[in-house]
Design a protein around this motif. Structure first.
Motif: not given
Lengths: 318, 621, 93
Positions: B375-382
């Protein structure tokens, strides 16, 4: 120094009906922009859907032609992200007072520094003449199969009740008068409404240019008319609102145009944010750096630990 | 119960244990049954929950009645003896269906209607160890000792619970004190009283019972652990990823993220402002997405957070963003639907909706996170994807992940980059072709950059002016859709799907919070003689078709099982659509409660060894 | 009937843990078995328009209150909501 009118024109051909009031509104906007010497690159015209919402394409400034009823929230995001932009909303009566009425009220509550130009012709032109929220009860414009059985909303009164701090009305065919109102609205810091009465030559056979001729009168020509709150006492605000309200209700043989109410003392939404967050007034969120040259985030691990320190447990084994 | 859970979590994290706790609550403010379900591990960061529990602590009678069958044989129960005589028929907040179901189970097990009947059943039939505490008496003692008003003393109800638990778990008092200090930071008197009371209770419990549930020495390799909910973690990711504008309209279970961001609006480090985030509460979700798109046009990294009903309202504007190649991130916390559904319960029933929402065809990216780290990395990647590919990105999470509290190791910054693609904060002055067709992804000057641009929801030309020209239509349509192919070729497959394990006995296919239970189930099943694998799906468009297709080729159809929190097996349908592989075995749960490891293990066995095709899970109240 | 807070009209039981409650006379929380010289038994005299049934955890009209008392429920003029109950509901770190 005023800049040339040509600076604010595009070469996009306008597909409005000949005689449409929208032409007058665009002309008044372009003149106002020229006299204010607005930088087209720092000006954004946001519109909804409908004939009137094609406006941005005819003006040489940034244009954002959005969704039906949603011009105000798009404009709000643009303005809040970069308050140094001059943001103007163009929309029809159906757009701003029907499908988008909630946003109209909300923007007033916030007093965001944007100008809302309401193209008010009592009909939905682009969908062939249905009744809009400003058409009065029992009126039957030509393409209605039966008379309108809904009451009209009063844009001036609604704006005042919602907290707009500049409320005015113009007439699309009085271009120079409208231009002055638009200039004042843009210069005003806070949410401004310019309700523009305009004939719809194709669908509105009731509110025609002939109808308005002889009925419209200018508020500023009334003896003693002063819509501006000067001292900002509660009493003065109440008095100015009460007088504006009385004028807002006038319709029929005499219809006022001009400035109804101005209160320059209410802090804007941008000011309120800056109070909580001083950096906001120095550096718009849209312009802040978020990463270094190499793409590494501004919030690195050390910054992260400081910002979110209370969420982090240092493991201490025993 | 919140307080107890938080203090215990902090104390455990302090000593290096991994903790997950799921918060189950009704859609009301106060007065209905809510509980925290925790899992503690010395070996790893736990990401799944299971039953039965070994240790239960209850503040009221309803909890005892509700969870009688959740406690394992030989487990431990802490309860308030003051409610011993309360009858299950006199709990007004208990839903009639729950009561009827429990009563019939009670009859079958020979349990009477009072709390003491339940307790004695547990003690005699299930060899549960009972610790009855007269809460009123303990609070009275505290009041006298500290010369407190009862108003002050009554706050310590939860202290009794966490302290007794800490005693049984063999936690040292220092770690408990640490948990107390964290929870009540800045409130010295409350800290002191909590410490006194908890040490007294820990000592009492130890003297009488020892530490029967003593945890083994932790072996998790982490010097620091973040304690946060999924909502918080996404907020942290957004802060690191450079979010500058977040709009929202309050909705469960998404609002906590925006509240978290509001608390961190000013990004100050050592008195120096690094930036600030504008968190904007709008009048509705339409305004939320519209203002986020507007802020994005002006150049701010922008997002909005919502749940199903809110996203339903955002759908028209989603299409506008697609048409205008406008970056925007929608963080979407799924809850039970349709309509109001189950606002506080979890679900994965909106995947197909997010893939197809809004009329017309336009590119979008839909990704889903399965644990706090993702969730942490996805929030950035999004946010990176939104700007790089100039399109709306929907980041799917579920309530299970959103509202559970986790201990999370500090993420690695090596992997984190901010990619703004062709965003131009400064551009040449004058009219600019915002939708320059010479490349699928055009340079994107923001409003205020110096360029003059137009945008329109109508089909438009390179300048953003309306045109209905058929040739332009083809070119613009294809330009937009082409971006999805580019994203497909650029985004690494390991960020879009991952295969865990390689056993050929079965393949679980799942997404989101299913991941934790699936991974643990693999281990349990391996011990029971079934070697399987778990295919974790993370991006649904662009879909990692080749990789997923290859994985599926290795399995007979009868051994591939979709595991999802919905009734349609939505991800399995997306798999079929993209790969042509039809999943025919299902383990589904749609009660709104998480999939628990033990029920998943049991369901896999029933399918693989028992020949069952579909299992619907139902554990949990 | 014992003359304790539990049956006193000045007392408002904690809606979740009714062994404590708030005394309107002394403006403080007490245990339900506390007693003092201000004790007055609960009466449904029509002065209050709504009552609180702790047994059913619901608001009652005066007529309903009488019926609930008749069947043995614990009825009060009102219930007590802990002003800090939010901390027990949800307060993330």
């Amino acid at each position: 120094m005023a800049s040339s009118l040509a600076r604010y024109k595009t070469d996009v051909w306008s597909d409005w009906c000949p005689g449409c009031g929208d032409f007058g509104i665009v002309a008044a906007m372009q003149k106002a922009f020229a006299e204010l010497d607005l930088d087209p690159a720092q000006t954004v015209i946001v519109s909804g859907i409908g004939c009137s919402s094609k406006t941005p394409h005819f003006i040489n400034a940034n244009g954002v032609h959005t969704l039906h009823g949603r011009a105000i929230p798009f404009a709000t995001g643009i303005k809040l992200a970069n308050p140094s932009l001059t943001v103007i909303v163009n929309g029809g009566d159906g757009d701003l007072l029907g499908i988008g009425a909630g946003h109209f009220v909300a923007v007033g509550r916030r007093n965001i520094d944007i100008t809302v130009i309401l193209h008010n012709n009592q009909v939905y032109g682009l969908t062939k003449g249905q009744a809009s929220p400003t058409l009065r009860r029992w009126e039957q414009v030509k393409s209605l199969p039966r008379p309108n059985i809904q009451d009209a909303v009063n844009p001036i009164a609604l704006a005042i009740a919602s907290g707009f701090t500049f409320v005015a009305r113009g007439y699309a065919l009085w271009v120079d008068h409208l231009k002055e109102i638009i200039k004042a609205a843009i210069k005003h810091r806070g949410t401004a409404l310019v309700d523009v009465l305009q004939p719809c030559v194709t669908y509105n056979n009731l509110y025609t240019a002939d109808f308005y001729k002889g009925r419209l009168y200018k508020l500023e020509e009334e003896p003693g008319w002063d819509p501006v709150v000067h001292e900002n006492s509660i009493e003065e605000v109440e008095e100015k609102i009460a007088r504006a309200w009385d004028k807002a209700l006038e319709w029929g043989n005499r219809i006022p145009v001009g400035v109804f109410y101005v209160n320059p003392h209410v802090e804007t939404f941008e000011d309120r944010i800056a109070k909580l967050n001083p950096l906001y007034s120095e550096s718009p969120v849209a312009r802040q750096p978020i990463a270094g040259e190499d793409g590494r985030p501004l919030v690195g691990v050390e910054e992260f630990k400081k910002i979110f320190g209370k969420y982090i447990v240092e493991v201490e084994r025993k | 119960m919140e307080t107890s859970g938080q203090i215990l979590t902090s104390a455990l994290a302090r000593r290096g244990y991994g903790v997950v706790s799921d918060r189950e609550y009704y859609s009301n403010i106060v007065g209905r049954h809510s509980y925290v379900h925790m899992r503690v591990s010395a070996r790893r960061i736990p990401l799944s929950l299971t039953y039965p529990v070994q240790l239960a602590g209850f503040l009221d009678a309803e909890s005892v009645f509700t969870h009688v069958f959740d406690i394992g044989d030989g487990g431990w129960l802490i309860y308030d003896t003051g409610v011993s005589r309360t009858r299950i028929t006199r709990i007004p907040s208990m839903e009639p269906q729950v009561r009827d179901r429990l009563l019939s189970a009670y009859r079958e097990a020979g349990i009477g209607e009072t709390v003491s009947d339940v307790v004695s059943y547990l003690e005699k039939e299930r060899s549960v160890n009972i610790i009855g505490i007269d809460f009123k008496q303990v609070l009275d003692g505290l009041r006298k000792r500290y010369n407190l008003t009862l108003g002050q003393a009554q706050r310590f109800r939860s202290t009794i619970i966490f302290a007794a638990m800490a005693g049984l778990l063999g936690l040292d008092p220092d770690s408990v004190d640490y948990g107390i200090e964290r929870r009540f930071a800045g409130r010295a008197k409350i800290v002191e009283m909590n410490k006194f009371l908890s040490s007294m209770i820990i000592e009492d419990v130890r003297r009488e019972y020892g530490s029967p549930l003593k945890l083994s020495t932790p072996t998790i390799d982490a010097r620091e652990l973040i304690i946060a909910t999924g909502n918080d973690i996404v907020g942290m990711g957004k802060v690191v990823g450079g979010l500058r504008f977040q709009s929202y309209y309050p909705i469960t279970p998404a609002a906590d993220e925006s509240t978290f961001l509001e608390a961190h609006e000013s990004l100050s480090v050592d008195g120096e402002a690094l930036g600030n985030i504008l968190v904007f509460q709008t009048e509705d979700e339409i305004a939320a997405i519209a203002s986020a798109i507007g802020a994005g046009l002006a150049g701010a990294r922008s997002a909005t957070a919502t749940s199903g009903p809110g996203f339903s309202l955002m759908v028209e504007a989603l299409g506008w963003a697609g048409m205008n190649e406008a970056p925007v991130v929608i963080t979407y916390y799924q809850r039970g639907g349709p309509s109001t559904g189950q606002p506080t319960r979890g679900s994965q029933s909106d995947l197909l909706f997010t893939l197809y929402a809004s009329h017309g065809e336009f590119p979008r990216i839909v990704l889903a996170s399965g644990d706090p780290e993702e969730a942490f990395y996805d929030a950035i990647n999004a946010m990176n994807y939104a700007e790089r590919y100039q399109l709306p990105v929907i980041h799917l999470l579920d309530k299970f992940l959103a509202n559970s509290t986790f201990t999370v190791p500090l993420p690695s910054w090596d992997r984190i980059r901010i990619d703004r693609g062709k965003t131009l904060l400064e551009a040449p002055r004058g009219v600019f072709k915002r939708f320059d067709k010479s490349e699928p992804i055009s340079p994107r000057p923001v409003l205020g950059s110096g360029a003059i641009t137009w945008h329109a929801g109508d089909e438009h030309d390179e300048y953003g002016h309306i045109t209905e020209d058929p040739v332009n239509r083809i070119e613009m349509y294809e330009k937009r859709m082409k971006k999805l192919e580019i994203a497909d070729s650029e985004i690494p497959v390991e960020e879009r799907a991952r295969l865990y394990g390689g056993g050929k006995d079965f393949l679980l296919v799942g997404w989101g919070f299913v991941k934790g239970a699936a991974l643990e189930a693999l281990e349990v099943l391996r011990d029971r003689g079934l070697e399987g694998a778990y295919l974790h799906l993370r991006m649904f468009t662009p879909f990692p078709t080749r990789f997923v297709g290859e994985v599926l080729k290795g399995y007979d159809a009868g051994r591939v099982i979709a595991v999802e929190h919905n009734i349609m097996a939505q991800a399995a349908r997306v798999v079929a659509q993209n790969t042509g592989f039809l999943v025919t075995r299902y383990i589904l749960k749609y009660t709104g409660r998480p999939i628990y490891t033990m029920e998943l293990v049991d369901a896999v066995e029933r399918i693989i060894e028992g020949g069952v095709e579909k299992v619907v899970l139902r554990y949990g109240e | 009937m014992r003359r304790t807070c539990a049956t006193c009209m000045h007392w408002r039981p904690h809606i979740l843990y009714p062994y404590i409650g708030f005394c309107n006379i002394h403006s403080t929380l007490t245990f339900d078995d506390h007693h003092c010289d201000k004790y007055e038994p609960i009466k449904i005299n029509g002065r209050a328009q709504l009552y609180w049934c702790q047994t059913c955890r619901t608001r009652l009209s005066p007529e309903e209150a009488k019926a609930h008392i008749a069947r043995g429920d614990r009825v009060y003029i009102g219930g007590y909501i802990d002003p800090d109950v939010r901390e027990e509901i949800y307060d993330s770190f």
